[in-house]
Design a protein around this motif. Sequence first.
Motif, PDB file in Angstrom:
ATOM      1  N   SER A 146     -37.151  17.538 -12.231  1.00 40.14           N
ATOM      2  CA  SER A 146     -36.508  16.724 -13.262  1.00 40.14           C
ATOM      3  C   SER A 146     -36.756  15.244 -13.019  1.00 40.14           C
ATOM      4  N   LEU A 151     -27.594  16.811 -14.270  1.00 39.47           N
ATOM      5  CA  LEU A 151     -26.402  16.287 -13.596  1.00 39.47           C
ATOM      6  C   LEU A 151     -25.123  16.723 -14.300  1.00 39.47           C
ATOM      7  N   LYS A 152     -25.116  16.683 -15.641  1.00 45.00           N
ATOM      8  CA  LYS A 152     -23.947  17.143 -16.397  1.00 45.00           C
ATOM      9  C   LYS A 152     -23.666  18.618 -16.135  1.00 45.00           C
ATOM     10  N   LEU A 153     -24.718  19.412 -16.096  1.00 45.65           N
ATOM     11  CA  LEU A 153     -24.573  20.842 -15.840  1.00 45.65           C
ATOM     12  C   LEU A 153     -24.016  21.095 -14.443  1.00 45.65           C
ATOM     13  N   SER A 207     -34.294  17.438 -18.573  1.00 45.65           N
ATOM     14  CA  SER A 207     -33.690  16.114 -18.477  1.00 45.65           C
ATOM     15  C   SER A 207     -32.807  16.035 -17.231  1.00 45.65           C
ATOM     16  N   SER A 238     -30.478  13.821 -16.629  1.00 41.38           N
ATOM     17  CA  SER A 238     -29.070  13.580 -16.997  1.00 41.38           C
ATOM     18  C   SER A 238     -28.392  14.875 -17.432  1.00 41.38           C
ATOM     19  N   ASN A 239     -29.108  15.739 -18.148  1.00 38.43           N
ATOM     20  CA  ASN A 239     -28.533  17.032 -18.527  1.00 38.43           C
ATOM     21  C   ASN A 239     -28.287  17.907 -17.304  1.00 38.43           C
ATOM     22  N   TRP A 292     -22.275  18.994 -12.628  1.00 40.59           N
ATOM     23  CA  TRP A 292     -20.911  18.468 -12.581  1.00 40.59           C
ATOM     24  C   TRP A 292     -19.923  19.433 -13.237  1.00 40.59           C
ATOM     25  N   SER A 293     -20.277  19.957 -14.406  1.00 41.77           N
ATOM     26  CA  SER A 293     -19.355  20.826 -15.136  1.00 41.77           C
ATOM     27  C   SER A 293     -19.179  22.181 -14.463  1.00 41.77           C
ATOM     28  N   ASN A 294     -20.149  22.585 -13.628  1.00 49.22           N
ATOM     29  CA  ASN A 294     -20.051  23.880 -12.948  1.00 49.22           C
ATOM     30  C   ASN A 294     -19.724  23.759 -11.469  1.00 49.22           C
TER      31      ASN A 294
END
Length: 116
Positions: free
Chosen positions: A47, A23-25, A18, A20-21, A27-29
Amino acid sequence: MKNLNSFDFLRQPLAYGSFSNLLKLLWSNGGFDLRYTPKALYVIMSSLIGTPTRLLEKIIYDAKVENTSIEHPPIFIIGHWRSGTTYIHRLNSRQILDLSGVYSRFHLKPSLVLPL
């Protein structure tokens, strides 16, 4: 340093996941190290390529999945390698234990098992 021409960088666990997943990964790292730019670009592009089919599947199957009733709670067989989980799975698949349902050792996409 590894040679990028060996295509080892194509084997990525995040590829075709995904967007969006991803991008979250990222961003968080705090993003990715510039040394891994070819790998990161491959994962990002793969993706993005999968996004239209993922959205189409969501449009077609989300309501069907949400409206599906589960009469009996599912059984999850989880265990360490060589601990007998395949044996238990095969027993259940043969319905020796008088259980009904779909038995699978693999994660399936809804489009593979639900009719259009």
